[in-house]
Design an enzyme around this catalytic site. Structure first.
Site, PDB file in Angstrom:
ATOM      1  N   ARG A  10       0.834  -1.215   0.000  1.00  0.00           N
ATOM      2  CA  ARG A  10       0.000   0.000   0.000  1.00  0.00           C
ATOM      3  C   ARG A  10       0.860   1.254   0.000  1.00  0.00           C
ATOM      4  NH1 ARG A  10      -3.843  -0.703   4.942  1.00  0.00           N
ATOM      5  NH2 ARG A  10      -1.886  -1.539   5.710  1.00  0.00           N
ATOM      6  N   ASN A  69      -6.260  -2.730   1.719  1.00  0.00           N
ATOM      7  CA  ASN A  69      -6.240  -4.184   1.830  1.00  0.00           C
ATOM      8  C   ASN A  69      -7.668  -4.705   1.822  1.00  0.00           C
ATOM      9  OD1 ASN A  69      -3.470  -4.318   2.042  1.00  0.00           O
ATOM     10  ND2 ASN A  69      -3.445  -4.532   4.260  1.00  0.00           N
TER      11      ASN A  69
END
EC number: 3.6.1.7
Length: 90
Positions: free
Chosen positions: A18, A36
């Site tokens: 990320r 996520n």
């Protein structure tokens, strides 16, 4: 501007995916988010030009060296929400 959703599968959680996606998206200049998913994949929603989204897609297929990307699914994103920046969602 185009809106795309990318779902990235493989070893992509717990490896900085990320953060590096955020950093890459900022460099490319797209807006949207990365988060996520419960199934172990990562979702990326991005708004940008055809060229910008192609650059992001290319990066997502490789990811950071700490990740192991198996598959990236790309599709149109129909949500009418507007994005002012690119963020990491938790």
């Amino acid at each position: 501007m185009l809106k795309k959703q990318f779902i990235v599968y493989g070893l992509v959680q717990g490896v900085g995916f990320r953060y590096f996606t955020w950093k890459t998206a900022m460099q490319i200049g797209v807006k949207g988010y990365v988060r996520n998913r419960d199934d172990g994949s990562v979702e990326v929603v991005a708004v940008g030009s055809t060229t910008q989204l192609a650059q992001l897609h290319t990066w997502l297929t490789q990811g950071p060296r700490t990740a192991s990307v198996e598959q990236v699914i790309e599709q149109e994103y129909a949500d009418s929400r507007e994005f002012t920046d690119f963020s990491v969602r938790y």
